[in-house]
Design an enzyme around this catalytic site. Sequence first.
Site, PDB file in Angstrom:
ATOM      1  N   ARG A   1       0.808  -1.220   0.000  1.00 26.77           N
ATOM      2  CA  ARG A   1       0.000   0.000   0.000  1.00 26.77           C
ATOM      3  C   ARG A   1       0.843   1.274   0.000  1.00 26.77           C
ATOM      4  O   ARG A   1       0.658   2.158  -0.831  1.00 26.77           O
ATOM      5  CB  ARG A   1      -0.899   0.059   1.259  1.00 26.77           C
ATOM      6  CG  ARG A   1      -2.184  -0.698   1.163  1.00 26.77           C
ATOM      7  CD  ARG A   1      -2.533  -1.249   2.521  1.00 26.77           C
ATOM      8  NE  ARG A   1      -1.541  -2.256   2.839  1.00 26.77           N
ATOM      9  CZ  ARG A   1      -1.664  -3.535   2.486  1.00 26.77           C
ATOM     10  NH1 ARG A   1      -2.756  -3.931   1.895  1.00 26.77           N
ATOM     11  NH2 ARG A   1      -0.713  -4.410   2.729  1.00 26.77           N
ATOM     12  N   THR A   2       1.763   1.369   0.967  1.00 24.46           N
ATOM     13  CA  THR A   2       2.482   2.634   1.150  1.00 24.46           C
ATOM     14  C   THR A   2       3.313   2.960  -0.080  1.00 24.46           C
ATOM     15  O   THR A   2       3.332   4.093  -0.556  1.00 24.46           O
ATOM     16  CB  THR A   2       3.381   2.534   2.399  1.00 24.46           C
ATOM     17  OG1 THR A   2       2.599   2.018   3.471  1.00 24.46           O
ATOM     18  CG2 THR A   2       3.953   3.872   2.785  1.00 24.46           C
TER      19      THR A   2
ATOM     20  N   LYS B   1      25.964  -4.922  -1.106  1.00 21.82           N
ATOM     21  CA  LYS B   1      27.434  -5.014  -1.235  1.00 21.82           C
ATOM     22  C   LYS B   1      28.133  -4.239  -0.124  1.00 21.82           C
ATOM     23  O   LYS B   1      29.337  -4.036  -0.172  1.00 21.82           O
ATOM     24  CB  LYS B   1      27.866  -4.473  -2.599  1.00 21.82           C
ATOM     25  CG  LYS B   1      27.256  -5.220  -3.775  1.00 21.82           C
ATOM     26  CD  LYS B   1      27.648  -4.555  -5.092  1.00 21.82           C
ATOM     27  CE  LYS B   1      26.803  -5.061  -6.237  1.00 21.82           C
ATOM     28  NZ  LYS B   1      26.919  -4.230  -7.434  1.00 21.82           N
TER      29      LYS B   1
ATOM     30  N   ARG C   1      11.187   3.895   3.596  1.00 23.24           N
ATOM     31  CA  ARG C   1      10.780   2.910   4.610  1.00 23.24           C
ATOM     32  C   ARG C   1      12.029   2.146   5.012  1.00 23.24           C
ATOM     33  O   ARG C   1      12.788   1.691   4.149  1.00 23.24           O
ATOM     34  CB  ARG C   1       9.726   1.953   4.071  1.00 23.24           C
ATOM     35  CG  ARG C   1       9.470   0.793   5.034  1.00 23.24           C
ATOM     36  CD  ARG C   1       8.248   0.005   4.701  1.00 23.24           C
ATOM     37  NE  ARG C   1       7.041   0.757   5.025  1.00 23.24           N
ATOM     38  CZ  ARG C   1       5.820   0.214   5.008  1.00 23.24           C
ATOM     39  NH1 ARG C   1       5.659  -1.049   4.695  1.00 23.24           N
ATOM     40  NH2 ARG C   1       4.773   0.951   5.307  1.00 23.24           N
TER      41      ARG C   1
ATOM     42  N   HIS D   1       4.841   5.740  11.630  1.00 26.95           N
ATOM     43  CA  HIS D   1       4.360   5.623  10.247  1.00 26.95           C
ATOM     44  C   HIS D   1       3.417   6.813  10.050  1.00 26.95           C
ATOM     45  O   HIS D   1       2.196   6.673  10.055  1.00 26.95           O
ATOM     46  CB  HIS D   1       3.638   4.284  10.084  1.00 26.95           C
ATOM     47  CG  HIS D   1       3.332   3.894   8.672  1.00 26.95           C
ATOM     48  ND1 HIS D   1       3.499   4.742   7.600  1.00 26.95           N
ATOM     49  CD2 HIS D   1       2.871   2.726   8.160  1.00 26.95           C
ATOM     50  CE1 HIS D   1       3.143   4.105   6.491  1.00 26.95           C
ATOM     51  NE2 HIS D   1       2.769   2.885   6.797  1.00 26.95           N
TER      52      HIS D   1
HETATM   53  N1   CP Z   1      -0.304   0.006   5.887  1.00 29.22           N
HETATM   54  C1   CP Z   1       0.909  -0.283   5.388  1.00 29.22           C
HETATM   55  O1   CP Z   1       1.932   0.306   5.745  1.00 29.22           O
HETATM   56  O2   CP Z   1       0.896  -1.268   4.432  1.00 29.22           O
HETATM   57  P1   CP Z   1       2.166  -1.740   3.598  1.00 29.22           P
HETATM   58  O3   CP Z   1       3.113  -2.425   4.564  1.00 29.22           O
HETATM   59  O4   CP Z   1       1.629  -2.681   2.538  1.00 29.22           O
HETATM   60  O5   CP Z   1       2.817  -0.532   2.992  1.00 29.22           O
END
Ligand code: CP
Length: 311
Positions: A59-60, A87, A109, A137
């Site tokens: 999603r993100t 590496k 991320r 998040h």
């Molecule tokens: N909600 C969320 O962060 O989903 P993903 O891990 O798929 O990005």
Amino acid sequence: MMSLSVDHLVGIKELSKEDIELIFQTADNFKSVINRPIKKVPSLRDITIANLFFENSTRTRLSFELAEKRLSADVVNFSAASSSVKKGETLIDTVNNILAMKVDMVVMRHPNPGAAKFLSENVDSRIVNAGDGAHEHPTQALLDSYSIRESLGSVKGKKVVIVGDITHSRVALSNIFCLQMQGAEVMVCGPATLIPKYIHDLGVKVEHNLRKALEWCDVANMLRIQLERMDVKYFPSIREYTMLYGLDKAFLDSLSKKIIVMHPGPINRGVEITSDVADSDQAIILDQVENGVAVRMAVIYLLAQKIKREE
Ligand code: CP
């Protein structure tokens, strides 16, 4: 024109209430854009954004990429699995090499808590945290609050329970900060082993009985058990967890009022919620996903305005 008080989005904790309101007002405009036949505006034609994902995401990652493309930014994607990080290259070297290719903003991320803040202090770019370990998040919390605001008119005064694995959840922490800043009451519910001891310091209620928690709330945010972050057993079995903390349709229908059910995804159907709850008219899970694109457009647009003002 109003602007954010921050140069990066590393966490909700760094935002002000006014920042959140500005992001939501901007997202309202972008939500109407993404529902038009031509879902695009030329706002960021002169901006290049790199999406750096050192951890899995559906999603993100797609939501950020779509948000950037809907704003007409140039986009490059980086996945740790297929990069020279394997590496032995450091995070700062990796990002500085990407920035040398004239990238203006980095969405990242990373599995390590604090990675986004570390980057914001050590490289010359705008940083957006797309999830840093079990820490924050921020865009998930923003889209969650935006979705509550859309469903219930406002976040202020609403009662929100976050159910499940609070200990390992960056979604929980960012949501607690974001909801409280807007005047919501927050409760966490789950087995004692999945609720961190410091939680009382954050001013949230704690309830171990799911029925009591759901009778109290207006909104239930049902979290996934994050088995990938557990190095020891926190509860006897998934089956026992589901018996005590899983939500099925009969349970939902037996409550004395109609509550809203949220989930950040990915869902483990049959564990934290059953399919008939996930697909019910009380669940706003796909609205959350749709709103994610508008909210991320707003965050990127507002940070990019600061870059443009500097030039
Ligand atoms: N909600 C969320 O962060 O989903 P993903 O891990 O798929 O990005």
